[in-house]
Design an enzyme around this catalytic site. Sequence first.
Site, PDB file in Angstrom:
ATOM      1  N   ASP A   1       0.807  -1.204   0.000  1.00  0.00           N
ATOM      2  CA  ASP A   1       0.000   0.000   0.000  1.00  0.00           C
ATOM      3  C   ASP A   1       0.846   1.263   0.000  1.00  0.00           C
ATOM      4  OD1 ASP A   1      -3.130   0.298   1.846  1.00  0.00           O
ATOM      5  OD2 ASP A   1      -2.432   1.173  -0.023  1.00  0.00           O
ATOM      6  N   GLY A   2       0.399   2.294  -0.733  1.00  0.00           N
ATOM      7  CA  GLY A   2       1.093   3.577  -0.648  1.00  0.00           C
ATOM      8  C   GLY A   2       1.725   4.052  -1.941  1.00  0.00           C
TER       9      GLY A   2
END
Lengths: 250, 239
Positions: free
Chosen positions: A2-3
């Site tokens: 994620d990210g």
Amino acid sequence: MDGNRRYGKKQNLKEGAGHSAGYSALMSMLRYCYELGVRYVTIYAFSIDNFKRSSEEVQSLMDLLQEKIEGLIKEESIVNSYGVRVYFIGNLQLLSEPVRLAADRAMLATAKNSKAVLLVCIAYTSKNEIVHAVQEACEEKLDEVTEMYSSKDGYGLIRLGENEEGERDYLVKLVDIEKHMYMAVAPDPDIIIRTSGETRLSNFLLWQSAYCYLYSPSVLWPEIGFRHFLWAILNFQQNHFYLDKKRKQL
Amino acid sequence: MNFKEEVQLLHGCIGQVGNLVVKLLWHLQHVMVSLWYFGIGMADSLESYCISKGLLRRYKSLHIGRLRYLAIVVESEDAHQTAKIIELLEWLAAVGVKQVCLYDTEGKNFLESHENDILLDQKNFTLEFASFSDGKEAVVKAANVLFMKYFKLSASCRNQEDQIFTEAQMTEALKAVGCIGLEPDLLLVYGPVRCHLGFPPWRLRYTEIIHMGPLKFMRYGSLRKAIYKFTMVRQNYGK
């Protein structure tokens, strides 16, 4: 992983560049895993929920996936240097044909590798996996039952409908469902890492994570490095004895 | 002993000493990790004290409306600590939580036999119990419900799989076998490790999972902080 989009915004990169940076981070992390002797690595590359994104973003992700999957079977790729067998896990029928074909080719090309395993979850959600496994188990059971009773002139089929005796007398058993899970090719994970400080599983390995250490570092995925990996391993080792004990108690 | 044997013996000794040193370094590393977490624990205790005394403005008001359903995972060994559990539930009720699910692996439904409890009599507070058997075992039971549907329909015409084997049908089948539970918004793990210990997988899709530490060290301030952090989360649900 994620990210990627947040990283892209933070670094003022153009659309999609965050995901490319995420891919580089993935290659580094895989290297650390295989060097340290981690045998099974599963990555959540694309969720069925991600199809809800804009068609441009989905297309760009699909193009990136196809490019990287084709890169996996090249001679100098990480999977060949570490002898990694690759599986694509998920409802592959939801993917466009070029991506699906690339995935099939990659699975075939790496089928003989046996030192380590990489499971790429693509067009995957845990609920979809569970329903699919239940469906396969039921279809298999129906074939068994039909074969078994067809020779008994329908007597057995009538009895089947009345077969609601004990609670434990199930036709479809846990072992039947579990063997049809997409993830049945690997043991349950020991640790699940989700970056960017997000604390939910988002439909990832819900079935397999009962005794798994859940680790949520705040670092964005493209910024993850060896020190985060080392910290994750140290944390896992601190908790390993307890989780192993819990697993055996069941 | 000739020279070659002496060299081999020396190599063996060096190897053993080397192994011992590596093992000692590994243990030392873990002692440092434990010390780090001890330090973090002290800081958390202090912060929790400040929160419960209302010294930190941020945590004074919680937008509790976002938290419709909360689940708590406790160790089965801790399930006997009825007083602690009731205290925790009272804290949750005080903060404004209305629906709670209490989960432990073995399903020691300690509170079900607890009579005359004011908390459980409160009208706006519902408490549900769950255990490991509400997870995979419930899915097996639901699978058999779907199998019987499939079996009956296949007698008339095949190719009904698309209508029977869907997530919605699975949810209905789970309800039919008694597993009506909703998906919690937030799951608080009161144990030594951040792990959901087999909470029903069908209900964990988008649940935020926060580790609160062992039940014996539970703190009101830490609870407020966990709920506050939850209310600040924005989920994209894949988008």
